[in-house]
Design a protein around this motif. Structure first.
Motif, PDB file in Angstrom:
ATOM      1  N   ALA A  54       0.822  -1.216   0.000  1.00 18.71           N
ATOM      2  CA  ALA A  54       0.000   0.000   0.000  1.00 18.71           C
ATOM      3  C   ALA A  54       0.851   1.260   0.000  1.00 18.71           C
ATOM      4  N   ILE A  55       2.126   1.142   0.393  1.00 17.11           N
ATOM      5  CA  ILE A  55       3.036   2.286   0.351  1.00 17.11           C
ATOM      6  C   ILE A  55       3.582   2.483  -1.058  1.00 17.11           C
ATOM      7  N   VAL A  56       3.582   1.439  -1.864  1.00 15.97           N
ATOM      8  CA  VAL A  56       4.272   1.449  -3.152  1.00 15.97           C
ATOM      9  C   VAL A  56       3.320   1.592  -4.338  1.00 15.97           C
ATOM     10  N   ILE A  57       2.120   1.079  -4.217  1.00 14.00           N
ATOM     11  CA  ILE A  57       1.162   1.186  -5.317  1.00 14.00           C
ATOM     12  C   ILE A  57       0.834   2.645  -5.656  1.00 14.00           C
ATOM     13  N   PRO A  58       0.646   3.537  -4.666  1.00 10.86           N
ATOM     14  CA  PRO A  58       0.387   4.944  -5.024  1.00 10.86           C
ATOM     15  C   PRO A  58       1.503   5.596  -5.840  1.00 10.86           C
ATOM     16  N   ALA A  63       3.480   7.522 -11.093  1.00 13.99           N
ATOM     17  CA  ALA A  63       4.421   7.447 -12.216  1.00 13.99           C
ATOM     18  C   ALA A  63       3.694   7.070 -13.501  1.00 13.99           C
ATOM     19  N   LYS A  64       2.805   6.098 -13.415  1.00 15.04           N
ATOM     20  CA  LYS A  64       2.055   5.655 -14.601  1.00 15.04           C
ATOM     21  C   LYS A  64       1.197   6.791 -15.148  1.00 15.04           C
ATOM     22  N   LEU A  65       0.588   7.562 -14.236  1.00 10.94           N
ATOM     23  CA  LEU A  65      -0.231   8.698 -14.665  1.00 10.94           C
ATOM     24  C   LEU A  65       0.608   9.698 -15.451  1.00 10.94           C
ATOM     25  N   ILE A 130      22.892   3.184 -14.876  1.00  4.54           N
ATOM     26  CA  ILE A 130      21.447   3.306 -15.019  1.00  4.54           C
ATOM     27  C   ILE A 130      20.936   4.263 -13.949  1.00  4.54           C
ATOM     28  N   PRO A 131      20.415   5.432 -14.306  1.00  3.17           N
ATOM     29  CA  PRO A 131      19.916   6.364 -13.289  1.00  3.17           C
ATOM     30  C   PRO A 131      18.684   5.824 -12.580  1.00  3.17           C
ATOM     31  N   SER A 132      18.592   6.126 -11.294  1.00  5.01           N
ATOM     32  CA  SER A 132      17.421   5.735 -10.514  1.00  5.01           C
ATOM     33  C   SER A 132      16.955   6.928  -9.692  1.00  5.01           C
ATOM     34  N   ILE A 133      15.636   7.004  -9.497  1.00  2.00           N
ATOM     35  CA  ILE A 133      15.035   8.005  -8.609  1.00  2.00           C
ATOM     36  C   ILE A 133      14.052   7.266  -7.712  1.00  2.00           C
ATOM     37  N   SER A 134      14.326   7.218  -6.418  1.00  2.00           N
ATOM     38  CA  SER A 134      13.381   6.575  -5.505  1.00  2.00           C
ATOM     39  C   SER A 134      12.348   7.593  -5.039  1.00  2.00           C
ATOM     40  N   PRO A 135      11.061   7.198  -5.069  1.00  2.00           N
ATOM     41  CA  PRO A 135      10.025   8.091  -4.560  1.00  2.00           C
ATOM     42  C   PRO A 135       9.818   7.958  -3.063  1.00  2.00           C
ATOM     43  N   SER A 136      10.520   7.014  -2.401  1.00  2.00           N
ATOM     44  CA  SER A 136      10.136   6.719  -1.019  1.00  2.00           C
ATOM     45  C   SER A 136      11.215   6.130  -0.125  1.00  2.00           C
ATOM     46  N   GLY A 319       5.912   9.770  -6.794  1.00  2.00           N
ATOM     47  CA  GLY A 319       6.035   8.913  -7.971  1.00  2.00           C
ATOM     48  C   GLY A 319       5.818   9.697  -9.255  1.00  2.00           C
ATOM     49  N   TYR A 320       4.841  10.600  -9.221  1.00  2.00           N
ATOM     50  CA  TYR A 320       4.557  11.451 -10.374  1.00  2.00           C
ATOM     51  C   TYR A 320       5.749  12.362 -10.669  1.00  2.00           C
ATOM     52  N   ASP A 321       6.336  12.928  -9.622  1.00  2.00           N
ATOM     53  CA  ASP A 321       7.464  13.843  -9.816  1.00  2.00           C
ATOM     54  C   ASP A 321       8.719  13.127 -10.302  1.00  2.00           C
ATOM     55  N   ALA A 322       8.955  11.914  -9.805  1.00  2.00           N
ATOM     56  CA  ALA A 322      10.101  11.135 -10.290  1.00  2.00           C
ATOM     57  C   ALA A 322       9.942  10.853 -11.782  1.00  2.00           C
TER      58      ALA A 322
END
Length: 392
Positions: A54-58, A63-65, A130-136, A319-322
């Motif tokens: 539930a912390i990760v699905i949002p 990101a998908k949006l 490989i660049p990564s951006i964690s949202p959390s 997630g959207y901002d990443a």
């Protein structure tokens, strides 16, 4: 995380690094044909089906949006989101990253979502450029690894821990605190940061730790009850926090209970029970928009709810901002991993969660912490930690 388990994870990561270095050939990433344009693959990794999903699905939905909105404009270069369900397990993330970088040839990654899995594969991502951006992922040590392809859009626990402790000192004037953690990377990091901040404020601290897989916390509860603290802080995820809080209240331990972003989910309330959870204090380096927001957040709220049939929850905006950071890189003509990473060094834009700009070590420039409280069985935003006031 136990030493033995960490050893196994690092061994797997090292083996995967050798495989990936051969497969990835220097991190060029993927740019495959798509009609008269091309497609860049960007991965999302995190717990999508496990006990803390539930912390990760949002953030996945956020990101998908962002990518769906971008692709709907029919750009010359489209983005394909490739999902990797690690269930929050470092060893599973280590296996998945081999596929992501090797056969899938992703150009970038959103995630991993949790700190333990981020630690396990960060070196692999860096070696393969490989660049990564964690949202959390919030463990402070992640920024100290010297990784030049790693980023996150949330404040770390060296900000969150003091934010929790300072708020409780201001709100409750405690003389004694009991700080708990389980054996997960995130949990121990946040608990240590909270304890250090309490001690710096002159609050006496007792600490204890339990296994994340335990279901009976009676020995811990007995220690807490015996200590008779003025406040209790648990650094960890809601799956454990709900059980812990229920057992504390069932044993008539009534001291205020606080936790961090990992516990900021309605399932904390359902697991503990509404009565036990009432008044629980939760901190997060995230600002979750509600239905009455205005401005850019209102548009995000409406679009997210339309796309998912759910209100935005924890880290949806992050997630959207990443994803937006990657979109802006691609819109600027950067489609390979290294060029995307170069762009991230200069990225500077107003995100929906906060202004997005990265420090040289991948940390976000903005490190605001927000306070929430369970009131009437629901999570209520009280405001920024330096301004929020408890209700009741």
């Amino acid at each position: 995380m136990s030493g033995a388990r960490l050893g196994r994870v690092l061994a797997l990561a090292a083996a995967s690094s050798l495989v990936l270095a051969a497969c990835a050939g220097g991190g060029g990433g993927s740019s495959t044909g798509s009609g008269d344009g091309s497609t860049v693959k960007i991965g999302f990794m995190g717990d999508l089906t496990g006990e803390n999903s539930a912390i990760v699905i949002p953030p996945r939905n956020g990101a998908k949006l962002a990518f769906d909105e971008y692709n709907a404009k029919n750009p010359k270069v489209k983005i394909e989101l490739v999902e990797y369900d690690s269930q929050g397990k470092p060893e599973q993330a280590t296996s998945l990253i081999t596929k992501a970088v090797g056969s899938d040839k992703i150009s970038a990654l959103i995630g991993p979502a949790f700190s333990g899995e981020s630690k396990a594969i960060g070196g692999v991502l860096d070696q393969n450029k490989i660049p990564s951006i964690s949202p959390s992922a919030t463990n402070p040590g992640l920024a100290a690894n010297g990784w030049s392809f790693w980023h996150r859009v949330v404040a770390n626990d060296d900000d969150q821990g003091p934010g929790i402790a300072d708020f409780l000192v201001k709100a409750k004037s405690p003389k004694k605190a009991f700080v708990l953690s389980d054996d997960q990377e995130y949990s121990t990091g946040l608990a240590d940061a909270v304890a250090k901040a309490f001690e710096g404020a002159g609050v006496a601290v007792e600490k204890d730790r339990f296994s994340k897989d335990a279901s009976d916390y009676s020995s811990v509860v007995t220690k807490v009850a015996s200590a008779n603290p003025d406040v209790i802080v648990y650094g960890g995820y809601y799956a454990q926090a709900g059980r812990l809080l229920k057992q504390l209240r069932d044993s008539n331990v009534t001291a205020p209970f606080a936790s961090g972003d990992g516990s900021l989910d309605a399932q904390l309330v359902s697991a503990a029970g509404a009565q036990a959870a009432e008044g629980a204090i939760l901190a997060c380096p995230c600002n979750i928009p509600s239905a009455d927001v205005t401005g850019p957040l209102k548009s995000f709220y409406d679009n997210y709810k339309k796309a998912t049939n759910a209100d935005p929850a924890i880290y949806a905006t992050e997630g959207y901002d990443a994803a937006t950071a990657y979109i802006k890189a691609i819109e600027a003509g950067n489609t390979t991993s290294e060029k995307i990473n170069d762009f991230l060094k200069t990225a500077d834009f107003e995100g929906v969660s906060k202004p997005i700009k990265f420090k040289a070590n991948g940390e976000p420039e903005n490190n605001a912490i927000f306070i929430y409280q369970v009131k009437g069985g629901v999570l209520k935003l009280l405001g920024a930690a330096d301004e929020a006031k408890l209700e009741g």
